[in-house]
Design a protein around this motif. Structure first.
Motif, short mmCIF file in Angstrom:
data_model
loop_
_atom_site.label_atom_id
_atom_site.label_comp_id
_atom_site.label_asym_id
_atom_site.label_seq_id
_atom_site.Cartn_x
_atom_site.Cartn_y
_atom_site.Cartn_z
N PRO A 66 0.86 -1.29 -0.03
CA PRO A 66 -0.01 0.10 0.04
C PRO A 66 0.92 1.15 -0.26
O PRO A 66 1.99 0.99 0.36
CB PRO A 66 -0.78 -0.11 1.37
CG PRO A 66 -0.63 -1.41 1.87
CD PRO A 66 0.65 -1.96 1.09
N PRO A 67 0.32 2.19 -0.42
CA PRO A 67 1.37 3.46 -0.45
C PRO A 67 1.81 4.02 0.66
O PRO A 67 2.90 4.52 0.55
CB PRO A 67 0.20 4.61 -1.03
CG PRO A 67 -0.78 3.80 -1.76
CD PRO A 67 -0.98 2.48 -1.21
N ALA A 68 0.80 3.98 1.83
CA ALA A 68 1.51 4.48 3.30
C ALA A 68 2.61 3.55 3.58
O ALA A 68 3.49 3.99 3.84
CB ALA A 68 0.37 4.30 4.23
N LEU A 69 2.74 2.35 3.19
CA LEU A 69 3.74 1.38 3.67
C LEU A 69 4.74 1.85 2.71
O LEU A 69 5.98 1.73 3.20
CB LEU A 69 3.46 0.11 3.35
CG LEU A 69 4.53 -0.98 3.70
CD1 LEU A 69 5.01 -0.79 5.26
CD2 LEU A 69 3.79 -2.44 3.59
N ARG A 70 4.71 2.02 1.48
CA ARG A 70 5.66 2.53 0.36
C ARG A 70 6.46 3.65 1.09
O ARG A 70 7.72 3.83 1.03
CB ARG A 70 5.16 2.60 -0.77
CG ARG A 70 5.21 1.28 -1.39
CD ARG A 70 5.20 1.48 -2.98
NE ARG A 70 3.79 2.31 -3.51
CZ ARG A 70 2.68 2.05 -4.06
NH1 ARG A 70 2.37 0.73 -4.15
NH2 ARG A 70 1.90 2.80 -4.27
N ALA A 71 5.67 4.76 1.39
CA ALA A 71 6.14 5.80 1.93
C ALA A 71 7.10 5.89 3.46
O ALA A 71 8.02 6.24 3.65
CB ALA A 71 5.12 6.97 2.29
N GLU A 72 6.52 4.69 4.22
CA GLU A 72 7.25 4.57 5.24
C GLU A 72 8.37 3.86 5.02
O GLU A 72 9.28 4.25 5.68
CB GLU A 72 6.33 3.82 6.28
CG GLU A 72 7.17 3.04 7.57
CD GLU A 72 7.23 4.43 8.33
OE1 GLU A 72 8.08 4.37 9.46
OE2 GLU A 72 6.41 5.43 8.37
N ILE A 73 8.56 2.87 3.94
CA ILE A 73 9.89 2.35 3.71
C ILE A 73 10.91 3.23 2.98
O ILE A 73 12.03 3.43 3.53
CB ILE A 73 9.47 1.32 2.66
CG1 ILE A 73 8.51 0.03 3.48
CG2 ILE A 73 10.83 0.65 1.98
CD1 ILE A 73 8.24 -0.90 2.31
N ALA A 74 10.18 4.16 2.20
CA ALA A 74 11.19 5.07 1.83
C ALA A 74 11.81 6.26 2.72
O ALA A 74 13.02 6.36 2.84
CB ALA A 74 10.50 5.93 0.70
N ALA A 75 10.90 6.28 3.75
CA ALA A 75 11.39 7.33 4.82
C ALA A 75 12.58 6.61 5.68
O ALA A 75 13.43 7.21 6.16
CB ALA A 75 10.25 7.78 5.72
N LEU A 76 12.30 5.44 5.95
CA LEU A 76 13.25 4.61 6.76
C LEU A 76 14.48 4.22 5.79
O LEU A 76 15.62 4.38 6.61
CB LEU A 76 12.74 3.09 7.05
CG LEU A 76 11.56 3.18 8.31
CD1 LEU A 76 10.89 1.74 8.31
CD2 LEU A 76 12.01 3.51 9.42
N LYS A 77 14.46 4.06 4.54
CA LYS A 77 15.49 4.03 3.65
C LYS A 77 16.44 5.54 3.94
O LYS A 77 17.67 5.45 4.14
CB LYS A 77 15.36 3.62 2.44
CG LYS A 77 14.98 2.16 2.22
CD LYS A 77 14.76 2.03 0.80
CE LYS A 77 14.57 0.48 0.74
NZ LYS A 77 14.02 0.25 -0.70
N ALA A 78 15.79 6.55 3.75
CA ALA A 78 16.38 7.84 3.90
C ALA A 78 17.04 8.12 5.36
O ALA A 78 18.18 8.56 5.37
CB ALA A 78 15.44 8.88 3.48
N GLU A 79 16.39 7.73 6.46
CA GLU A 79 16.89 7.74 7.74
C GLU A 79 18.05 6.91 8.03
O GLU A 79 18.99 7.32 8.61
CB GLU A 79 15.72 7.27 8.67
CG GLU A 79 16.16 7.51 10.23
CD GLU A 79 16.11 8.84 10.88
OE1 GLU A 79 16.79 8.83 11.63
OE2 GLU A 79 16.29 9.89 10.09
N LEU A 80 17.82 5.78 7.22
CA LEU A 80 19.22 4.79 7.55
C LEU A 80 20.49 5.29 6.69
O LEU A 80 21.37 5.19 7.13
CB LEU A 80 18.77 3.32 6.68
CG LEU A 80 19.99 2.35 7.02
CD1 LEU A 80 20.38 2.06 8.21
CD2 LEU A 80 19.22 0.92 6.05
N ALA A 81 20.18 5.91 5.61
CA ALA A 81 21.29 6.51 4.89
C ALA A 81 21.98 7.77 6.02
O ALA A 81 23.22 7.90 5.98
CB ALA A 81 20.81 7.14 3.58
#
Length: 50
Positions: free
Chosen positions: A5-20
């Motif tokens: 779902p779009p909300a999960l995709r957004a959360e995954i993208a945010a987590l990837k950015a935070e990890l970087a």
């Protein structure tokens, strides 16, 4: 990821950015520690002055 779902995709993208960001901070901290360690070793190798 297209089936998430779009909300999960957004959360995954945010987590990837935070990890970087955290990885960059960790790399900077490691460089700082190495620099300080080198400085301490140089200072320790100098004869003590009174």
């Amino acid at each position: 990821m297209a089936d998430h779902p779009p909300a999960l995709r957004a959360e995954i993208a945010a987590l990837k950015a935070e990890l970087a960001r955290v990885r960059d901070e960790l790399a900077q901290a490691r460089r700082t520690i190495q620099d300080l360690n080198l400085q301490l070793r140089r200072d320790a190798s100098r004869p003590a002055t009174r």
